[in-house]
Design a protein around this motif. Sequence first.
Motif, PDB file in Angstrom:
ATOM      1  N   LYS A  42       0.826  -1.212   0.000  1.00  0.00           N
ATOM      2  CA  LYS A  42       0.000   0.000   0.000  1.00  0.00           C
ATOM      3  C   LYS A  42       0.861   1.263   0.000  1.00  0.00           C
ATOM      4  CE  LYS A  42      -2.595  -1.252   3.541  1.00  0.00           C
ATOM      5  NZ  LYS A  42      -3.666  -1.290   4.562  1.00  0.00           N
ATOM      6  N   ILE A  43       1.964   1.196   0.735  1.00  0.00           N
ATOM      7  CA  ILE A  43       2.863   2.349   0.809  1.00  0.00           C
ATOM      8  C   ILE A  43       4.280   1.892   0.510  1.00  0.00           C
ATOM      9  CG2 ILE A  43       3.780   4.176   2.270  1.00  0.00           C
ATOM     10  CD1 ILE A  43       1.310   3.691   4.097  1.00  0.00           C
ATOM     11  N   LEU A  44       4.877   2.426  -0.545  1.00  0.00           N
ATOM     12  CA  LEU A  44       6.250   2.048  -0.862  1.00  0.00           C
ATOM     13  C   LEU A  44       7.139   3.220  -0.493  1.00  0.00           C
ATOM     14  CD1 LEU A  44       7.958  -0.189  -1.971  1.00  0.00           C
ATOM     15  CD2 LEU A  44       7.574   0.638  -4.256  1.00  0.00           C
TER      16      LEU A  44
ATOM     17  N   PRO B 117      -0.819   1.926  -9.733  1.00  0.00           N
ATOM     18  CA  PRO B 117      -0.694   3.307 -10.231  1.00  0.00           C
ATOM     19  C   PRO B 117      -0.375   4.297  -9.105  1.00  0.00           C
ATOM     20  CG  PRO B 117      -2.621   2.275 -11.179  1.00  0.00           C
ATOM     21  CD  PRO B 117      -2.078   1.302 -10.167  1.00  0.00           C
ATOM     22  N   GLU B 118      -1.051   4.131  -7.952  1.00  0.00           N
ATOM     23  CA  GLU B 118      -0.841   5.057  -6.841  1.00  0.00           C
ATOM     24  C   GLU B 118       0.586   5.006  -6.340  1.00  0.00           C
ATOM     25  OE1 GLU B 118      -4.467   3.881  -7.752  1.00  0.00           O
ATOM     26  OE2 GLU B 118      -3.373   2.464  -6.489  1.00  0.00           O
TER      27      GLU B 118
ATOM     28  N   VAL C 125       2.964   6.724  -8.915  1.00  0.00           N
ATOM     29  CA  VAL C 125       2.807   8.187  -8.912  1.00  0.00           C
ATOM     30  C   VAL C 125       3.539   8.776  -7.710  1.00  0.00           C
ATOM     31  CG1 VAL C 125       1.178  10.083  -8.514  1.00  0.00           C
ATOM     32  CG2 VAL C 125       0.646   8.338 -10.204  1.00  0.00           C
ATOM     33  N   SER C 126       3.307   8.197  -6.538  1.00  0.00           N
ATOM     34  CA  SER C 126       3.942   8.770  -5.345  1.00  0.00           C
ATOM     35  C   SER C 126       5.437   8.535  -5.352  1.00  0.00           C
ATOM     36  CB  SER C 126       3.290   8.229  -4.072  1.00  0.00           C
ATOM     37  OG  SER C 126       3.187   6.836  -4.101  1.00  0.00           O
ATOM     38  N   LEU C 127       5.890   7.424  -5.911  1.00  0.00           N
ATOM     39  CA  LEU C 127       7.317   7.122  -5.977  1.00  0.00           C
ATOM     40  C   LEU C 127       8.054   8.152  -6.827  1.00  0.00           C
ATOM     41  CD1 LEU C 127       8.698   4.705  -4.670  1.00  0.00           C
ATOM     42  CD2 LEU C 127       8.675   3.573  -6.873  1.00  0.00           C
ATOM     43  N   VAL C 128       7.477   8.443  -8.002  1.00  0.00           N
ATOM     44  CA  VAL C 128       8.116   9.403  -8.901  1.00  0.00           C
ATOM     45  C   VAL C 128       8.023  10.812  -8.313  1.00  0.00           C
ATOM     46  CG1 VAL C 128       8.049  10.445 -11.193  1.00  0.00           C
ATOM     47  CG2 VAL C 128       7.812   7.984 -10.952  1.00  0.00           C
TER      48      VAL C 128
END
Lengths: 147, 135
Positions: free
Chosen positions: A58-60, A89-90, A93-96
């Motif tokens: 859920k959170i990377l 996708p989530e 997006v947050s990783l980038v």
Amino acid sequence: MEFNKNSNTYINEFEGVLIVSVNSDLDETILTEIQTSILNTIAAKSLDGVVLNCSKVKILDSFLIRKLEDITQMIELMGSNAILAGLSPEIVVSLVTLNIEPKTIKTALNIELAIGMLREIAAEFEEKQEDENLELEDIDELDETLT
Amino acid sequence: MKRLPKKEYISIRHDSDILYAADQARCMSEQLGFVKIQYSCVSLAVSELANNIYKYARSGNIIIEPLNNNNKMGIQVTAEDDGPGIQNISEALREGFSTKGTLGLGLMGVSRLMDEFNFDEKRKTGTKITVIKWI
């Protein structure tokens, strides 16, 4: 009473491929155990590679991505291959957005495609090995004539 | 008028608290009406802030509260600790994020994930960072 999960809970072997179920609540200790287990299995058996299944992540965050980079690098140092599968996708997006520049990790949309990639890489390597073996025979001959 | 979720105080003392804080932030964001991609960014920002507290200060707090600015909904997260503090915030923000080693606070990333980023410069000891995201 605590349910004692060990690294085996997260690692499954499927037709010469290790499938590792990664999720967000794996702490430092269990991740290190999983890492050790993967590397020992690679050392002991002939495998096409390892799929790090992240579909339940859920959170990377930076901690987990660093651990995954390290594990991937260790797997490749042992001469095997690792593929990260199932990033949502989530997550990407947050990783980038976090502007993390991960070291080059191979990725696949899902486990099936990841296994397919590993089979391909293994097949290509085998072909290359066969070609190189022919060359080795020539070298052996040359060696004999010299000594 | 829809009732706002309650302000949450989460103590960060064990590494399991990091995921808990991120999860609570995700829940509240979802309740407030953020879409999936947005609340993923919020929970990641909280995870990074909580990670910093745990790594550098060993203990601190994450405070999550809902915001309503003329019906524009938002979420505010405050990360505070009595740790070593950040001597040069502009440098810490500029240095970006390095995946090598344990250097880097990832604050540049946090500021990109959220809409507003505030570092309390008046604070004498420790660190206090407040971030806000609007729907």
